[in-house]
Design a protein around this motif. Structure first.
Motif, mmCIF file in Angstrom:
data_model
loop_
_atom_site.group_PDB
_atom_site.id
_atom_site.type_symbol
_atom_site.label_atom_id
_atom_site.label_comp_id
_atom_site.label_asym_id
_atom_site.label_seq_id
_atom_site.Cartn_x
_atom_site.Cartn_y
_atom_site.Cartn_z
ATOM 1 N N TYR A 211 0.845 -1.189 0.000
ATOM 2 C CA TYR A 211 0.000 0.000 0.000
ATOM 3 C C TYR A 211 0.885 1.245 0.000
ATOM 4 O O TYR A 211 1.813 1.370 0.799
ATOM 5 N N VAL A 212 0.601 2.177 -0.931
ATOM 6 C CA VAL A 212 1.425 3.388 -1.061
ATOM 7 C C VAL A 212 0.652 4.653 -0.704
ATOM 8 O O VAL A 212 1.150 5.762 -0.897
ATOM 9 N N GLY A 213 -0.561 4.494 -0.187
ATOM 10 C CA GLY A 213 -1.364 5.642 0.185
ATOM 11 C C GLY A 213 -2.360 6.034 -0.893
ATOM 12 O O GLY A 213 -2.310 5.547 -2.028
ATOM 13 N N ASN A 214 -3.303 6.894 -0.518
ATOM 14 C CA ASN A 214 -4.302 7.414 -1.459
ATOM 15 C C ASN A 214 -5.080 6.309 -2.174
ATOM 16 O O ASN A 214 -5.371 6.400 -3.365
ATOM 17 N N ASN A 215 -5.366 5.216 -1.435
ATOM 18 C CA ASN A 215 -6.144 4.099 -1.972
ATOM 19 C C ASN A 215 -5.463 3.439 -3.172
ATOM 20 O O ASN A 215 -6.114 2.992 -4.110
ATOM 21 N N LYS A 216 -4.112 3.350 -3.128
ATOM 22 C CA LYS A 216 -3.354 2.735 -4.213
ATOM 23 C C LYS A 216 -2.312 1.784 -3.641
ATOM 24 O O LYS A 216 -1.888 1.922 -2.491
ATOM 25 N N PHE A 217 -1.887 0.809 -4.454
ATOM 26 C CA PHE A 217 -0.823 -0.103 -4.051
ATOM 27 C C PHE A 217 0.066 -0.414 -5.250
ATOM 28 O O PHE A 217 -0.351 -0.303 -6.401
ATOM 29 N N ILE A 218 1.319 -0.774 -4.965
ATOM 30 C CA ILE A 218 2.252 -1.159 -6.019
ATOM 31 C C ILE A 218 2.255 -2.673 -6.126
ATOM 32 O O ILE A 218 2.198 -3.381 -5.115
ATOM 33 N N GLU A 219 2.326 -3.183 -7.354
ATOM 34 C CA GLU A 219 2.250 -4.632 -7.560
ATOM 35 C C GLU A 219 3.017 -5.040 -8.811
ATOM 36 O O GLU A 219 3.296 -4.232 -9.701
ATOM 37 N N SER A 220 3.347 -6.334 -8.860
ATOM 38 C CA SER A 220 3.802 -6.998 -10.074
ATOM 39 C C SER A 220 2.821 -8.142 -10.278
ATOM 40 O O SER A 220 2.860 -9.137 -9.562
ATOM 41 N N GLN A 221 1.924 -7.994 -11.226
ATOM 42 C CA GLN A 221 0.711 -8.810 -11.231
ATOM 43 C C GLN A 221 0.810 -10.131 -11.972
ATOM 44 O O GLN A 221 0.572 -11.195 -11.417
#
Length: 247
Positions: A211-221
């Protein structure tokens, strides 16, 4: 197919680094490196010790190699068993008392006999500071655009858990390799209480991001995609399982 953490899998020999197993009434193969083997399970009993331990500071990491190890509510014998653990790696340890390690078990505190635990080097507790979270996200941003590679753990390419492990290692925090191991780290967080740096798990804990804030997350999908920032909404919100706060 896939299997989640499972005990008592019958093994039918090895081939090219894989165990042969029975899966849905057919033969299948699983990577040996993710399997802990045992002969006939041995029931473990805990010696008599008094008192409890108040520490909530992580002091080290350990692994167990025995089956049916009692987890107790307090550091004492008696009618206080809250569960058992089978051979397990990367158990966070929160201090010792009279022959017991304090651990986190099913989101509560428990105690296991020190004599059945193999410890790795003690890690320095990670302070929950804004600067560390800022460094975590800055390091994550540098990886945007790197391709997905199944089993990838380097900047040549990442899978989802490899990305998470790499980002946390960049600030000195060692996490286990797979999603099913990583979901046992830290403490549980609901989707409405996420903070920057929390791990976010989806689809039966088969996928993870940060989770990176502002209702967003970083991923490798998945294959064919790049490391990117995704909105925690729609499909991802409905498939969310849990958050885990590492620091």
């Amino acid at each position: 197919g896939s299997i989640n953490p499972t005990n008592n899998i019958s093994l039918y020999g090895t081939q090219n680094g894989y165990y042969k197993i029975k899966y849905n009434n057919t033969w299948g193969y699983i990577d040996k490196s993710y399997v802990s083997t045992s002969a006939t399970p041995a029931v473990v009993t805990i010696p008599v010790v008094p008192n409890t331990l108040a520490s909530t500071t992580k002091t080290g990491v350990g692994s167990t190699k025995v089956w049916c190890l009692n987890v107790r509510k307090t550091a004492a014998t008696g009618n206080n068993i809250i569960g058992i653990i089978n051979p397990t790696n990367n158990i966070n340890l929160y201090g010792t008392l009279n022959g017991y390690y304090k651990i986190k078990y099913n989101n509560t505190w428990g105690y296991i006999d020190k004599s059945y635990v193999i410890t790795s080097k003690v890690t320095t507790p990670v302070a929950s500071t804004a600067s560390q979270k800022k460094s975590l996200i800055a390091n994550a941003d540098k990886l945007i655009g790197i391709p997905y590679i199944w089993g990838g753990t380097t900047t040549r390419g990442f899978d989802c858990s490899g990305l998470v492990q790499y980002i946390y290692k960049s600030i000195g925090v060692n996490l286990p390799r797979t999603t099913y191991q990583q979901v046992g780290e830290g403490s549980a967080v609901s989707i409405n209480n996420l903070e920057v740096g929390d791990l976010v798990f989806f689809i039966g804990n088969a996928h993870v991001g940060i989770y990176v804030g502002n209702n967003k997350f970083i991923e490798s999908q998945k294959s064919g995609t790049l490391v990117h920032i995704e909105n925690l909404s729609g499909y991802w919100r409905t498939s969310f399982v849990t958050g885990r706060r590492i620091f």
